[in-house]
Write a protein that holds these residues in place. Sequence first.
Motif, short mmCIF file in Angstrom:
data_model
loop_
_atom_site.label_atom_id
_atom_site.label_comp_id
_atom_site.label_asym_id
_atom_site.label_seq_id
_atom_site.Cartn_x
_atom_site.Cartn_y
_atom_site.Cartn_z
N ARG A 88 0.83 -1.21 0.00
CA ARG A 88 0.00 0.00 0.00
C ARG A 88 0.86 1.25 0.00
NH1 ARG A 88 0.08 4.02 3.38
NH2 ARG A 88 0.18 2.55 5.11
N GLU A 89 1.96 1.24 0.73
CA GLU A 89 2.86 2.40 0.75
C GLU A 89 3.47 2.65 -0.63
OE1 GLU A 89 5.35 2.95 4.64
OE2 GLU A 89 5.23 0.80 4.21
N ILE A 90 3.88 1.57 -1.30
CA ILE A 90 4.49 1.73 -2.62
C ILE A 90 3.46 2.29 -3.60
CG2 ILE A 90 5.70 0.56 -4.50
CD1 ILE A 90 6.57 -1.57 -2.47
N HIS A 91 2.23 1.79 -3.51
CA HIS A 91 1.16 2.33 -4.35
C HIS A 91 0.96 3.82 -4.08
CE1 HIS A 91 -2.78 2.72 -6.28
NE2 HIS A 91 -3.17 3.33 -5.18
N ASP A 92 0.89 4.19 -2.81
CA ASP A 92 0.68 5.60 -2.46
C ASP A 92 1.84 6.47 -2.94
OD1 ASP A 92 -1.70 4.93 -1.26
OD2 ASP A 92 -0.91 4.96 0.78
N LEU A 93 3.06 5.96 -2.81
CA LEU A 93 4.23 6.71 -3.27
C LEU A 93 4.17 6.92 -4.78
CD1 LEU A 93 7.00 7.97 -2.65
CD2 LEU A 93 8.00 5.69 -2.89
N THR A 94 3.80 5.89 -5.50
CA THR A 94 3.70 6.00 -6.96
C THR A 94 2.65 7.02 -7.36
OG1 THR A 94 4.33 3.66 -7.16
CG2 THR A 94 3.30 4.68 -9.08
N MET A 95 1.48 6.94 -6.76
CA MET A 95 0.40 7.86 -7.12
C MET A 95 0.73 9.30 -6.73
SD MET A 95 -1.38 5.75 -8.70
CE MET A 95 -2.70 6.87 -9.18
N ALA A 96 1.44 9.47 -5.61
CA ALA A 96 1.83 10.83 -5.21
C ALA A 96 2.83 11.42 -6.18
CB ALA A 96 2.40 10.81 -3.79
N MET A 97 3.73 10.59 -6.70
CA MET A 97 4.70 11.10 -7.68
C MET A 97 4.01 11.44 -9.01
SD MET A 97 8.40 9.39 -6.94
CE MET A 97 8.02 7.69 -7.27
N ILE A 98 3.02 10.65 -9.38
CA ILE A 98 2.24 10.98 -10.58
C ILE A 98 1.55 12.33 -10.38
CG2 ILE A 98 0.23 10.33 -11.96
CD1 ILE A 98 0.95 7.39 -11.33
N ALA A 99 0.96 12.52 -9.20
CA ALA A 99 0.20 13.74 -8.92
C ALA A 99 1.09 14.97 -8.80
CB ALA A 99 -0.61 13.56 -7.63
N SER A 100 2.41 14.77 -8.73
CA SER A 100 3.31 15.93 -8.64
C SER A 100 3.43 16.67 -9.95
CB SER A 100 4.70 15.47 -8.16
OG SER A 100 5.39 14.76 -9.18
N GLY A 101 2.90 16.07 -11.05
CA GLY A 101 3.06 16.70 -12.35
C GLY A 101 1.86 16.53 -13.25
N GLU A 102 2.10 16.15 -14.48
CA GLU A 102 1.07 16.09 -15.51
C GLU A 102 0.82 14.65 -15.94
OE1 GLU A 102 2.60 20.26 -17.56
OE2 GLU A 102 3.23 18.32 -18.38
N ARG A 103 -0.31 14.46 -16.62
CA ARG A 103 -0.61 13.15 -17.19
C ARG A 103 -0.95 13.34 -18.66
NH1 ARG A 103 -3.61 9.19 -12.90
NH2 ARG A 103 -3.03 7.72 -14.55
N MET A 104 -0.42 12.46 -19.48
CA MET A 104 -0.72 12.50 -20.90
C MET A 104 -2.10 11.88 -21.15
SD MET A 104 1.99 13.90 -22.15
CE MET A 104 1.63 13.66 -23.88
N ASP A 105 -2.70 12.26 -22.27
CA ASP A 105 -4.03 11.77 -22.61
C ASP A 105 -4.05 11.42 -24.10
OD1 ASP A 105 -7.38 13.22 -22.56
OD2 ASP A 105 -6.68 11.19 -22.93
N PHE A 106 -4.14 10.14 -24.40
CA PHE A 106 -4.18 9.69 -25.78
C PHE A 106 -5.54 9.11 -26.14
CE2 PHE A 106 0.47 9.06 -24.80
CZ PHE A 106 0.90 10.13 -25.55
N SER A 107 -6.58 9.51 -25.41
CA SER A 107 -7.89 8.91 -25.63
C SER A 107 -8.50 9.29 -26.98
CB SER A 107 -8.84 9.33 -24.50
OG SER A 107 -8.97 10.74 -24.44
N SER A 108 -7.97 10.30 -27.65
CA SER A 108 -8.52 10.69 -28.96
C SER A 108 -8.05 9.76 -30.08
CB SER A 108 -8.12 12.12 -29.30
OG SER A 108 -6.72 12.23 -29.47
N LEU A 109 -7.06 8.92 -29.80
CA LEU A 109 -6.56 8.00 -30.83
C LEU A 109 -7.55 6.87 -31.07
CD1 LEU A 109 -2.83 7.66 -29.72
CD2 LEU A 109 -3.69 8.92 -31.71
N ASP A 110 -7.64 6.43 -32.31
CA ASP A 110 -8.51 5.30 -32.64
C ASP A 110 -7.85 3.97 -32.28
OD1 ASP A 110 -10.45 6.99 -33.67
OD2 ASP A 110 -9.57 6.96 -35.69
N ALA A 111 -6.52 3.96 -32.16
CA ALA A 111 -5.79 2.72 -31.90
C ALA A 111 -5.54 2.55 -30.40
CB ALA A 111 -4.46 2.73 -32.65
N PRO A 112 -5.45 1.30 -29.93
CA PRO A 112 -5.07 1.07 -28.52
C PRO A 112 -3.60 1.41 -28.32
CG PRO A 112 -5.16 -1.01 -29.71
CD PRO A 112 -5.67 0.04 -30.66
N THR A 113 -3.27 1.91 -27.13
CA THR A 113 -1.89 2.29 -26.84
C THR A 113 -1.23 1.24 -25.96
OG1 THR A 113 -2.69 3.64 -24.99
CG2 THR A 113 -2.23 4.77 -27.06
#
Length: 451
Positions: free
Chosen positions: A79-104
């Motif tokens: 649980r701590e490793i999960h929380d650490l990972t999510m906190a580091m993600i939240a420190s910045g930006e997230r990419m969004d490729f949902s407009s693509l027709d192909a799976p990523t």
Amino acid sequence: MRSARARSTPTPQGIPRPEGQIVAEAFDAVDIIRTKRDRGALSTEQIDWLIDAYTRGYVEDPQMAALAMAILLNGMERREIHDLTMAMIASGERMDFSSLDAPTVDKHSTGGVGDKITLPLMPLVAAFGAAVPQLSGRGLGHTGGTLDKLESIPGWRAELTNDEMLEQLRTVGGVVCAAGTGLAPADKRLYALRDITGTVEAIPLIASSIMSKKIAEGTGALVLDVKFGSGAFMQEFERARELALTMVELGRDAGVETRALLTTMDVPLGLAIGNANEVRESVEVLAGGGPADVVELTVALAREMLDAVGKGDADVEAALADGRAMDVWRRFVVAQGGDPDAPLPVARETHTVVAEADGVLARQEALPFGIAAWRLGAGRARASDPVVHAAGIDLHVKPGDAVRKGDPLWTISADDATRIPRALEALEGAWELAAPGTAVPVPPIVRERIA
């Protein structure tokens, strides 16, 4: 049309801090360090605050270094490793490729000697209609960087905007480029700190570092190539397996279809170690040839990537043989400003090591060959150092191959002849010839699949 421009994510605290105004902090760094020092578990709120405070400079490097050492020694709960990972993600930006027709789908390797798999793999997977957003890095020390290799190609550029990346995924199917500075900035600070404080080997920190960037990247599926052996970051199989399991769990917790292959790295991968020569070898694979081990691993990872996005019936070997993957490669190189037909750099100085007797190559340790290539100029000691794209090592034999006296074993290349003696010094004791006819077992490349 939706843009791939990264979305800003608020910091965990989300509290505005006007200039000159003192805001009471929710926690104290020293208390958090003591908790982990005494083998306690950090709460989600403590981890969120810690990463936010470190990103904005309130928690200083000496304090984070102390905590990193405590994590190295005492570990973290899942649980701590999960929380650490999510906190580091939240420190910045997230990419969004949902407009693509192909799976990523993306691939990440923990790195090794001669590991050029991204180069043939990306176009091979893209040839089947998957979009491959491969955000890559540069080499440091004995492990090569994908961007360094590709920059051997005249004109090729690693820096793309998010909109350029999206357009290339739509038109070419794949992209290999530098990660933007906005992805997981907390990880960038912590990564540099770990490198100078002897805490690189902490599995919770490795896993959260890799997965925070990959999850923030926005890919729908991810395949991990986790290497073990003398030339790998994780030399022991069990520790590499623990790392792979941890990362697969982190990916799935975040909604990313994640799987891993545990692969051997006791011997250099392929016959080329360097930058330009690894590009040459990758093109050979895309042309339907190339060393058997590189082809085997490329095909294994491609199958996993395509299966992860519902294309498990793809005939990947056929796409290498009939030129489809090569077509994607050429479009990819051109899209990023390169000339796929331009000559690659060639070193000014070479030295070939030959067999002193008849025999069979019984041993060829990966790490010393990686160090030798680094000493020739193929790698860098500091992030700011340039690389010599033409420098490296071309192997003529691999373990199990028979040789006659005078046969070439490997050729080392550099632009500066003064680098050659130190490279040869690194190879002393790193290889061994056995008597003619000796049977040399060659272990499988893929040791285990975690899915």
